[in-house]
Design a protein around this motif. Structure first.
Motif, PDB file in Angstrom:
ATOM      1  N   ARG A 139       0.826  -1.213   0.000  1.00 19.99           N
ATOM      2  CA  ARG A 139       0.000   0.000   0.000  1.00 19.99           C
ATOM      3  C   ARG A 139       0.861   1.263   0.000  1.00 19.99           C
ATOM      4  NH1 ARG A 139      -5.468  -1.664   3.367  1.00 19.99           N
ATOM      5  NH2 ARG A 139      -5.581  -3.761   2.482  1.00 19.99           N
ATOM      6  N   MET A 140       1.950   1.223   0.779  1.00 21.94           N
ATOM      7  CA  MET A 140       2.851   2.384   0.820  1.00 21.94           C
ATOM      8  C   MET A 140       3.543   2.627  -0.518  1.00 21.94           C
ATOM      9  SD  MET A 140       4.879   2.464   4.406  1.00 21.94           S
ATOM     10  CE  MET A 140       5.646   4.032   3.986  1.00 21.94           C
ATOM     11  N   SER A 141       3.791   1.556  -1.280  1.00 21.13           N
ATOM     12  CA  SER A 141       4.526   1.715  -2.538  1.00 21.13           C
ATOM     13  C   SER A 141       3.830   2.690  -3.480  1.00 21.13           C
ATOM     14  CB  SER A 141       4.704   0.360  -3.227  1.00 21.13           C
ATOM     15  OG  SER A 141       3.465  -0.153  -3.707  1.00 21.13           O
ATOM     16  N   ILE A 142       2.511   2.691  -3.420  1.00 22.76           N
ATOM     17  CA  ILE A 142       1.761   3.575  -4.318  1.00 22.76           C
ATOM     18  C   ILE A 142       1.804   5.019  -3.844  1.00 22.76           C
ATOM     19  CG2 ILE A 142      -0.504   4.037  -5.339  1.00 22.76           C
ATOM     20  CD1 ILE A 142       1.009   1.533  -6.422  1.00 22.76           C
ATOM     21  N   GLN A 143       1.636   5.243  -2.525  1.00 23.29           N
ATOM     22  CA  GLN A 143       1.703   6.628  -2.071  1.00 23.29           C
ATOM     23  C   GLN A 143       3.124   7.174  -2.204  1.00 23.29           C
ATOM     24  OE1 GLN A 143       0.084   5.979   1.953  1.00 23.29           O
ATOM     25  NE2 GLN A 143       2.009   6.671   2.836  1.00 23.29           N
ATOM     26  N   ALA A 144       4.128   6.310  -1.972  1.00 24.88           N
ATOM     27  CA  ALA A 144       5.514   6.750  -2.164  1.00 24.88           C
ATOM     28  C   ALA A 144       5.782   7.042  -3.642  1.00 24.88           C
ATOM     29  CB  ALA A 144       6.476   5.682  -1.651  1.00 24.88           C
ATOM     30  N   GLY A 145       5.296   6.147  -4.508  1.00 26.16           N
ATOM     31  CA  GLY A 145       5.486   6.347  -5.940  1.00 26.16           C
ATOM     32  C   GLY A 145       4.766   7.566  -6.466  1.00 26.16           C
ATOM     33  N   GLY A 177       1.668 -11.296  -5.736  1.00 21.83           N
ATOM     34  CA  GLY A 177       1.540 -11.790  -4.367  1.00 21.83           C
ATOM     35  C   GLY A 177       0.905 -10.768  -3.448  1.00 21.83           C
ATOM     36  N   VAL A 178       1.237 -10.847  -2.175  1.00 21.37           N
ATOM     37  CA  VAL A 178       0.625  -9.946  -1.192  1.00 21.37           C
ATOM     38  C   VAL A 178       0.988  -8.492  -1.478  1.00 21.37           C
ATOM     39  CG1 VAL A 178       0.466  -9.377   1.256  1.00 21.37           C
ATOM     40  CG2 VAL A 178       0.595 -11.769   0.557  1.00 21.37           C
ATOM     41  N   VAL A 179       2.266  -8.223  -1.718  1.00 15.62           N
ATOM     42  CA  VAL A 179       2.692  -6.854  -2.018  1.00 15.62           C
ATOM     43  C   VAL A 179       2.002  -6.347  -3.274  1.00 15.62           C
ATOM     44  CG1 VAL A 179       4.638  -5.417  -2.744  1.00 15.62           C
ATOM     45  CG2 VAL A 179       4.926  -7.042  -0.876  1.00 15.62           C
ATOM     46  N   GLY A 180       2.077  -7.137  -4.333  1.00 12.66           N
ATOM     47  CA  GLY A 180       1.515  -6.717  -5.611  1.00 12.66           C
ATOM     48  C   GLY A 180       0.021  -6.485  -5.561  1.00 12.66           C
ATOM     49  N   THR A 181      -0.690  -7.360  -4.866  1.00 15.24           N
ATOM     50  CA  THR A 181      -2.141  -7.216  -4.761  1.00 15.24           C
ATOM     51  C   THR A 181      -2.512  -5.942  -4.023  1.00 15.24           C
ATOM     52  OG1 THR A 181      -2.420  -9.616  -4.783  1.00 15.24           O
ATOM     53  CG2 THR A 181      -4.255  -8.327  -3.927  1.00 15.24           C
ATOM     54  N   ASN A 182      -1.806  -5.649  -2.948  1.00 13.95           N
ATOM     55  CA  ASN A 182      -2.095  -4.439  -2.183  1.00 13.95           C
ATOM     56  C   ASN A 182      -1.695  -3.175  -2.938  1.00 13.95           C
ATOM     57  OD1 ASN A 182      -3.078  -4.837   0.866  1.00 13.95           O
ATOM     58  ND2 ASN A 182      -1.918  -6.632   0.228  1.00 13.95           N
ATOM     59  N   ALA A 183      -0.602  -3.260  -3.694  1.00 15.51           N
ATOM     60  CA  ALA A 183      -0.215  -2.125  -4.529  1.00 15.51           C
ATOM     61  C   ALA A 183      -1.268  -1.855  -5.599  1.00 15.51           C
ATOM     62  CB  ALA A 183       1.149  -2.388  -5.174  1.00 15.51           C
ATOM     63  N   ALA A 184      -1.727  -2.916  -6.261  1.00 13.66           N
ATOM     64  CA  ALA A 184      -2.739  -2.771  -7.303  1.00 13.66           C
ATOM     65  C   ALA A 184      -4.028  -2.191  -6.732  1.00 13.66           C
ATOM     66  CB  ALA A 184      -3.008  -4.124  -7.970  1.00 13.66           C
ATOM     67  N   ARG A 185      -4.413  -2.682  -5.562  1.00  6.39           N
ATOM     68  CA  ARG A 185      -5.637  -2.185  -4.920  1.00  6.39           C
ATOM     69  C   ARG A 185      -5.563  -0.677  -4.677  1.00  6.39           C
ATOM     70  NH1 ARG A 185      -7.968  -4.140   1.020  1.00  6.39           N
ATOM     71  NH2 ARG A 185      -9.413  -2.415   1.289  1.00  6.39           N
ATOM     72  N   MET A 186      -4.426  -0.212  -4.139  1.00  6.63           N
ATOM     73  CA  MET A 186      -4.272   1.214  -3.858  1.00  6.63           C
ATOM     74  C   MET A 186      -4.242   2.040  -5.140  1.00  6.63           C
ATOM     75  SD  MET A 186      -4.249   1.753  -0.593  1.00  6.63           S
ATOM     76  CE  MET A 186      -3.337   3.230  -0.190  1.00  6.63           C
ATOM     77  N   ALA A 187      -3.519   1.544  -6.147  1.00  3.70           N
ATOM     78  CA  ALA A 187      -3.415   2.285  -7.402  1.00  3.70           C
ATOM     79  C   ALA A 187      -4.767   2.377  -8.102  1.00  3.70           C
ATOM     80  CB  ALA A 187      -2.385   1.611  -8.311  1.00  3.70           C
ATOM     81  N   LEU A 188      -5.519   1.276  -8.076  1.00  4.25           N
ATOM     82  CA  LEU A 188      -6.867   1.309  -8.660  1.00  4.25           C
ATOM     83  C   LEU A 188      -7.761   2.283  -7.910  1.00  4.25           C
ATOM     84  CD1 LEU A 188      -7.449  -2.516  -9.268  1.00  4.25           C
ATOM     85  CD2 LEU A 188      -7.255  -0.753 -11.047  1.00  4.25           C
ATOM     86  N   GLY A 189      -7.627   2.290  -6.587  1.00  5.04           N
ATOM     87  CA  GLY A 189      -8.437   3.195  -5.777  1.00  5.04           C
ATOM     88  C   GLY A 189      -8.177   4.657  -6.082  1.00  5.04           C
ATOM     89  N   LEU A 210     -11.188 -10.813  -8.716  1.00  5.68           N
ATOM     90  CA  LEU A 210     -11.242  -9.856  -7.614  1.00  5.68           C
ATOM     91  C   LEU A 210     -11.549  -8.444  -8.104  1.00  5.68           C
ATOM     92  CD1 LEU A 210     -10.717 -10.474  -4.601  1.00  5.68           C
ATOM     93  CD2 LEU A 210      -8.386  -9.635  -4.923  1.00  5.68           C
ATOM     94  N   TYR A 211     -10.892  -8.029  -9.181  1.00  3.97           N
ATOM     95  CA  TYR A 211     -10.976  -6.627  -9.595  1.00  3.97           C
ATOM     96  C   TYR A 211     -11.646  -6.412 -10.955  1.00  3.97           C
ATOM     97  CZ  TYR A 211      -7.811  -5.890  -5.703  1.00  3.97           C
ATOM     98  OH  TYR A 211      -7.251  -5.863  -4.449  1.00  3.97           O
ATOM     99  N   GLY A 212     -11.916  -7.497 -11.692  1.00  2.80           N
ATOM    100  CA  GLY A 212     -12.612  -7.357 -12.962  1.00  2.80           C
ATOM    101  C   GLY A 212     -11.805  -6.576 -13.985  1.00  2.80           C
ATOM    102  N   PRO A 213     -12.492  -5.970 -14.934  1.00  7.86           N
ATOM    103  CA  PRO A 213     -11.794  -5.300 -16.040  1.00  7.86           C
ATOM    104  C   PRO A 213     -11.035  -4.038 -15.638  1.00  7.86           C
ATOM    105  CG  PRO A 213     -14.168  -4.936 -16.169  1.00  7.86           C
ATOM    106  CD  PRO A 213     -13.956  -5.945 -15.091  1.00  7.86           C
ATOM    107  N   ALA A 214     -11.238  -3.552 -14.416  1.00 11.44           N
ATOM    108  CA  ALA A 214     -10.489  -2.369 -13.976  1.00 11.44           C
ATOM    109  C   ALA A 214      -8.991  -2.655 -13.909  1.00 11.44           C
ATOM    110  CB  ALA A 214     -10.988  -1.916 -12.602  1.00 11.44           C
ATOM    111  N   LEU A 215      -8.633  -3.927 -13.655  1.00 14.59           N
ATOM    112  CA  LEU A 215      -7.233  -4.326 -13.556  1.00 14.59           C
ATOM    113  C   LEU A 215      -6.837  -5.151 -14.769  1.00 14.59           C
ATOM    114  CD1 LEU A 215      -4.589  -4.611 -11.863  1.00 14.59           C
ATOM    115  CD2 LEU A 215      -5.588  -6.697 -10.899  1.00 14.59           C
ATOM    116  N   LYS A 216      -5.755  -4.752 -15.428  1.00 13.99           N
ATOM    117  CA  LYS A 216      -5.227  -5.527 -16.551  1.00 13.99           C
ATOM    118  C   LYS A 216      -4.248  -6.559 -16.008  1.00 13.99           C
ATOM    119  CE  LYS A 216      -5.473  -1.409 -19.447  1.00 13.99           C
ATOM    120  NZ  LYS A 216      -4.675  -0.294 -19.993  1.00 13.99           N
TER     121      LYS A 216
END
Length: 372
Positions: A139-145, A177-189, A210-216
């Motif tokens: 989750r932090m990776s997205i706000q840091a990025g 994995g866990v990191v990637g899924t949480n990063a994707a969730r935050m970025a999509l949000g 989990l995320y449908g067409p919003a996530l490639k």
């Protein structure tokens, strides 16, 4: 058992290995706990809170290492801490040994029993003590990025979610994995254009459901990875091979072809990083630039949100600390094969195969070390 909880000394590391609630649980089981003074003060956990829970407050880490049967920490021991470890003393913390030959040598020489959070497993094949910090780091990776993408920080000046009439940033997450899924969730949000790559089709199906067409989702080949990297504004490296050094997936040649001001966030940096140009940074100086690309490679990312991280980590580690304290490490490791997988160094021997292989040590299995 006497458990010692020293104050963390790594740069900008404010987490602590145990909360007052964790201390109270151990005391209720008949154990004693020592906590270094002001160990949790930076995140609002006062010495008085630890005293109320039943801990003894001591003035120095030296006293903790001298007296405690088991040391419970967060980050890998720094060289001066490694040198304070005693023969047979239990160390329970994150180690990340594969990219760290100096720490490994010091732990081997100490004859201590070093159990790594990051290689403890569970019945489903997961890593239960790595997961909470992976959730935080993802989750932090997205706000840091997103912050690093700002022009004043060296980025290309793209707002992650765009605005009406302006396209959002392109975010690529390597690893589902866990990191990637949480990063994707935050970025999509935040409204970004998000692509995630992985080599497990089953995992890609789960993410699609989990995320449908919003996530490639893309199967990760060298070709697919290269195309995504060259188009990306923000890339999150979320690759993990448990206990081993991370593979270098983004090469220097790819870097030279990326957008100026693009950002790399390497969450795999604890295991050496998955970008060829990665080197560990700190919260004090989190970024550097190579070939016009901003690199964020903070090796203790969850330390930036130390209060949340401390509570999440203690929730996960406490049951295992109790097993080690109640039974002694030998019986606890014999009884629980998943906890046994956490044994990385035992009285001068490397007992985790990936670490031995990466660093050139003779390997002794945990079962051999324990006489099983």
């Amino acid at each position: 058992m006497l458990i010692g909880v020293p104050k963390e000394i790594k740069n900008h590391e404010y987490r602590i290995g145990m909360t007052p609630a964790g201390v109270r649980e151990l005391v209720a089981h008949g154990h004693s706990v020592m906590v270094e003074t002001n160990g949790g003060a930076a995140i609002g956990l006062s010495d008085e809170a630890y005293r109320t829970a039943g801990a003894e407050i001591v003035l120095t880490a030296d006293e903790i290492f001298e007296r405690a049967d088991m040391i419970v920490k967060v980050k890998e021991p720094q060289p001066q801490e490694c040198r304070m470890l005693r023969d047979g003393q239990i160390l329970f913390t994150y180690l990340h040994l594969a990219p760290d030959p100096t720490q490994t040598e010091l732990l081997v020489n100490s004859n201590a029993v070093a159990i790594a959070y990051e290689t403890v497993t569970d019945a489903r094949g997961g890593l239960p003590l790595l997961a909470p910090m992976s959730e935080v780091a993802g989750r932090m990776s997205i706000q840091a990025g997103a912050h690093a993408l700002e022009k004043a920080q060296g980025g290309n000046g793209t707002l992650l979610g765009g605005v009406p009439g302006v396209a959002p940033a392109k975010v690529v997450v390597i690893g589902g994995g866990v990191v990637g899924t949480n990063a994707a969730r935050m970025a999509l949000g935040l409204g970004a254009d998000v692509t995630i790559l992985d080599r497990s089709l089953d995992r890609l199906k789960e993410l699609d459901n989990l995320y449908g067409p919003a996530l490639k989702t893309l199967y990760s080949t060298t070709d697919a990875l290269e195309k995504c990297v060259l188009e990306a504004d923000l890339i999150v490296g979320a690759v993990l091979i448990p206990g081993a050094a991370a593979p270098k997936l983004v090469t220097r040649d790819m870097l030279k072809q990326m957008k100026d001001g693009a950002v790399l966030v390497d969450v795999a940096i604890d295991q050496g990083g998955c970008f060829e140009t990665s080197r560990a940074t700190t919260h004090q100086e989190p970024t550097y630039e190579i070939d016009g690309v901003v690199h964020y490679c903070v090796a203790n990312m969850p330390g930036g949100v130390a209060r949340t991280s401390t509570f999440a980590l203690t929730n996960a580690t406490l049951p295992y600390v109790l097993q080690l304290a109640d039974k002694g490490y030998q019986q606890a490791l014999k009884d629980n094969p998943h906890l046994r997988n956490g044994l990385n160094v035992h009285r001068g021997k490397v007992t985790y195969q990936a670490v031995a292989q990466d660093l050139g040590y003779d390997y002794q299995s945990a079962e051999q070390a324990l006489g099983l």
